[in-house]
Write an enzyme that holds these catalytic residues in place. Structure first.
Site, PDB file in Angstrom:
ATOM      1  N   LYS A  40       0.817  -1.215   0.000  1.00 39.17           N
ATOM      2  CA  LYS A  40       0.000   0.000   0.000  1.00 39.17           C
ATOM      3  C   LYS A  40       0.849   1.262   0.000  1.00 39.17           C
ATOM      4  O   LYS A  40       1.822   1.356   0.728  1.00 39.17           O
ATOM      5  CB  LYS A  40      -0.906  -0.004   1.238  1.00 39.17           C
ATOM      6  N   GLY A  45       6.373   0.862   5.943  1.00 36.90           N
ATOM      7  CA  GLY A  45       7.277  -0.082   5.274  1.00 36.90           C
ATOM      8  C   GLY A  45       7.352   0.160   3.776  1.00 36.90           C
ATOM      9  O   GLY A  45       8.428   0.109   3.180  1.00 36.90           O
ATOM     10  N   CYS A  46       6.217   0.436   3.177  1.00 40.12           N
ATOM     11  CA  CYS A  46       6.182   0.654   1.726  1.00 40.12           C
ATOM     12  C   CYS A  46       6.884   1.956   1.351  1.00 40.12           C
ATOM     13  O   CYS A  46       7.554   2.028   0.324  1.00 40.12           O
ATOM     14  CB  CYS A  46       4.742   0.646   1.229  1.00 40.12           C
ATOM     15  N   THR A  47       6.751   2.963   2.189  1.00 40.60           N
ATOM     16  CA  THR A  47       7.441   4.228   1.937  1.00 40.60           C
ATOM     17  C   THR A  47       8.950   4.031   2.049  1.00 40.60           C
ATOM     18  O   THR A  47       9.707   4.481   1.177  1.00 40.60           O
ATOM     19  CB  THR A  47       6.956   5.323   2.911  1.00 40.60           C
ATOM     20  N   ALA A  50      10.130   2.149  -1.053  1.00 46.75           N
ATOM     21  CA  ALA A  50      10.110   2.998  -2.248  1.00 46.75           C
ATOM     22  C   ALA A  50      11.235   4.023  -2.213  1.00 46.75           C
ATOM     23  O   ALA A  50      11.873   4.291  -3.241  1.00 46.75           O
ATOM     24  CB  ALA A  50       8.753   3.688  -2.370  1.00 46.75           C
TER      25      ALA A  50
END
Length: 155
Positions: A40, A45-47, A50
């Site tokens: 998401k 974690g995704c930030t 990325a």
């Protein structure tokens, strides 16, 4: 849903991008391709993941590789996420989960005892011939992008 194994031909896929264009894996044939799947936009974690891939984009490009992140979020969400965090690599929207399911990363998960379905954070390195050269499943973010870059350089 079967897992993709190293050595197998990678699925072809396409995804809309936040800038309104369309990304196609076939357009990058003959180059190493890093496809990372994440759950998401704009979550911690995704930030972090990325940001790491974005920071290393010049190194991936120097090694001849193309990087794309894929999630089930919309292209609009990707655009906002990229703008907010200054991301410089492509993020593909897979709202219908075609690539997500083709790569076998849609999985049952559990949080606080509650079961749900979502993206299993995974990365695939596709070689110049279009085969899966390496897979990373259940990715832990710290140091992951560096590991992927080392694998690209070893191709």
């Amino acid at each position: 849903m079967a897992e993709i194994a190293e050595g197998q031909q990678a699925p072809q896929f396409e995804a809309p991008l936040g800038d309104g264009s369309h990304w196609r894996s076939a357009d990058h044939a003959g180059k190493p391709l890093v496809v990372y799947f994440y759950p998401k936009d704009d979550t911690s974690g995704c930030t972090a993941e990325a940001l790491e891939f974005s920071r290393l984009k010049p190194d991936f490009e120097a090694a001849g590789a193309v990087v794309i992140g894929i999630s089930p979020d919309s292209a609009t969400s990707h655009s906002k996420f990229s703008e907010k965090h200054g991301l410089v690599h492509h993020l593909g929207a897979d709202e219908e989960r075609k690539a997500i399911e083709a790569f076998g990363v849609w999985a049952e998960k559990s949080m606080y005892g509650k079961k749900y379905w979502g993206v299993d954070r995974s990365t695939f390195l596709i070689d110049r011939e279009g085969r899966i050269a390496k897979t990373w499943r259940k990715v832990k973010v710290p140091g992951h992008a560096e590991d992927v870059l080392a694998a690209v350089k070893a191709l």
